[in-house]
Design an enzyme around this catalytic site. Structure first.
Site, PDB file in Angstrom:
ATOM      1  N   CYS A 268      -1.878   8.538   4.036  1.00 35.42           N
ATOM      2  CA  CYS A 268      -1.941   8.195   2.616  1.00 35.42           C
ATOM      3  C   CYS A 268      -3.298   8.558   2.038  1.00 35.42           C
ATOM      4  CB  CYS A 268      -1.645   6.713   2.409  1.00 35.42           C
ATOM      5  SG  CYS A 268      -2.685   5.604   3.372  1.00 35.42           S
TER       6      CYS A 268
ATOM      7  N   GLU B 158       0.881  -1.168   0.000  1.00 37.32           N
ATOM      8  CA  GLU B 158       0.000   0.000   0.000  1.00 37.32           C
ATOM      9  C   GLU B 158       0.912   1.210   0.000  1.00 37.32           C
ATOM     10  OE1 GLU B 158      -1.456   3.170   0.716  1.00 37.32           O
ATOM     11  OE2 GLU B 158      -1.832   2.559   2.786  1.00 37.32           O
TER      12      GLU B 158
END
Length: 514
Positions: free
Chosen positions: A320, A286
């Site tokens: 993020c 990720e």
């Protein structure tokens, strides 16, 4: 019969009793800072000649903890230990493995304020952000334990006369877990627990910016009796110990969350077949985003501006999922910008332990990089607010707003990972969605509109792993918002979702002739 999964409640810090408990936890943890912590491999505590320090980004002279710099010898020992432990852990019944997670969830609830306090001091989260991270970690304990019990039940197969057929899920082997510093307990726990509860063994290498929080997780699992060698705690630089672990032929899988640069390197390194390796390594990666909030001409401007500011500047933009691009329809552009500026100016910034809305960025390197991007922004657009260091003995940067940013500019394309928001103007709904999709990333996004037809169209055309309608683009909850993105945002593994544990398992079909 287990109760149905429910998300862990967040702490209400407007209640005086909770304020006092948090202040007490901070005092307690502050007294524990500066200690030295070992590696733990196979239950044995190991110290190395080389050390590194984790510091408090709010007060950069304060040492949170002293940690070991593992080298290739320690990494090798961790791998061989995990291989050996896998021989017995893989056969421990799913019910027993899940029981460790349920016990750890209860223990984490009892230590919730203390676990939050460690994050306040080590990574600069305010109380609310730290509490939410601990709650998410507890959710992973509870959710993945239940999911493993579900996957251990008989799986559906098509009946065939004259045969008994089964589909079972079995673990892979040693898993290297490399978590980030920005969600130092939740993501670290989620990836580690995904591996552990499915019967794999783990070599955990926490971020060098948050090893003390990683240590707290290790201690939780040790306290609930997880057998030695099943979880191994290894600190050290990613370029040496991390690469060695990823490349090792006996590593079966790598679970990573972090930057695109590091994630791409891990993905490439893990893909190379090493001498003696008899499998293709799996990788969960990720890798961040360039997330956008699109505000339509028919949106609630007040709600949209609030969602943008919270998404852009919560935890200093170091998520993020943080909003780094606000894409506004030209019809409501001026009014929305005014609201964004007004709400940004009202944000407080200061030491995390004082519970300001914004604290410091994580370290000197991040501070330097963000300030460099701000200088780029001054050339690419118009600085509307912020754009400088903020006062304090830490790594403080004011929340920063740029307008007149073009879609293909560096500020609109490159991940900054700090409190910098680019505001872009779109002629209409269609162009706004095109701009939103116009990066190499695809993690989170939000769309604000009262028009149901446009909402339906955005659901189809806005390309990201987590799309939110009329709400902020941060704050995914386990179970409710399975999390993971597209394109260069990663492998789309959907943490906190019902298919996540399958990444750590392989299917085995057994057919017996009657």
């Amino acid at each position: 019969m287990l109760p149905e999964f429910q998300n862990e409640p967040l702490t209400d810090f407007t209640e005086e009793a909770n304020k006092l408990r948090m202040q007490e936890a901070l005092r307690k943890v502050q007294k524990e800072t500066g200690r030295e912590y070992p590696l733990v491999i196979g239950g044995k505590k190991i110290k190395t000649a080389d050390k590194f320090r984790s510091i408090n980004p709010s007060e950069k002279e304060e040492v949170v903890g002293i940690f070991q710099k593992a080298g290739t010898a320690e990494a090798e020992k961790a791998i061989t230990t995990a291989v050996k432990a896998f021989d017995f852990w893989r056969y421990v019944p799913a019910e027993e493995r899940a029981a460790y997670l349920f016990k750890a969830a209860e223990l984490a609830r009892k230590k919730k304020f203390e676990l939050s306090a460690w994050q306040v001091l080590e990574v600069g989260k305010n109380w609310v952000e730290a509490d939410a991270d601990v709650a998410e970690a507890i959710d992973y304990f509870e959710f993945y334990a239940r999911e493993m019990l579900r996957l251990s039940e008989p799986q559906p197969v098509t009946p065939l006369p004259g045969e008994i057929n089964e589909l079972v899920y079995i673990p892979l082997g040693p898993v290297v877990v490399i978590p980030p510093w920005n969600f130092p307990l939740a993501i670290l726990a989620g990836m580690s627990l995904g591996a552990l509860v499915t019967g794999n063994t783990v070599i955990l290498k926490p971020s060098s910016d948050s090893p003390a929080v990683g240590w707290q997780f290790y201690c939780l699992m040790e306290e609930v009796g997880l057998p030695a060698g099943v979880l191994n705690f290894v600190t050290g630089p990613g370029g040496t110990v991390g690469d060695y672990l990823v490349a090792h032929p006996q590593t079966r899988m790598v679970a990573f969350t972090g930057s695109r640069e590091v994630g791409s390197h891990i993905y490439e390194l893990a893909s190379k077949i090493q001498k003696g390796q008899i499998w293709l390594k799996r990788v969960i990666a990720e890798m961040g985003g360039k997330d956008a909030i699109v505000v339509d001409s028919e949106a609630d401007i007040e709600a949209a501006a609030q969602g943008i500011v919270v998404s852009a500047f919560g935890f200093q933009g170091q998520k993020c999922s943080a909003c780094s691009r606000a894409i506004l329809d030209e019809k409501i552009y001026e009014k929305t910008v005014e609201q964004i500026v007004e709400k940004t100016k009202a944000l407080s910034i200061g030491p995390a332990k004082e519970n300001h809305f914004m604290g410091p960025v994580i370290n000197a390197g991040a501070e330097k990089k963000i300030l460099e991007y701000i200088e780029i922004g001054k050339k690419e657009g118009k600085l509307l607010w912020g754009g400088k260091k903020a006062p304090g003995n830490g790594f403080y940067i004011s929340p920063t707003l740029f307008t007149d940013i073009r879609p293909q500019s560096r500020l609109a394309q490159e991940e900054i990972f700090g409190p910098v928001l680019s505001i872009l103007k779109a002629r209409n709904f269609q162009e706004a969605v095109e701009i939103a999709n116009g990066t190499e990333y695809g993690l989170t996004g939000s769309f604000y509109s009262r028009n149901r037809e446009k909402i339906s169209e955005a659901k189809k055309r806005f390309h990201c792993g987590n799309l939110y309608i009329n709400r902020k683009c941060t704050g995914a909850l386990v179970g409710a918002h399975p999390f993971g993105g597209f394109n260069m945002s990663g492998t789309g593994s959907k943490a906190g979702g019902r298919d996540y544990l399958l990444h750590f398992l392989q299917g085995k079909t057994i057919s017996e002739k009657l």
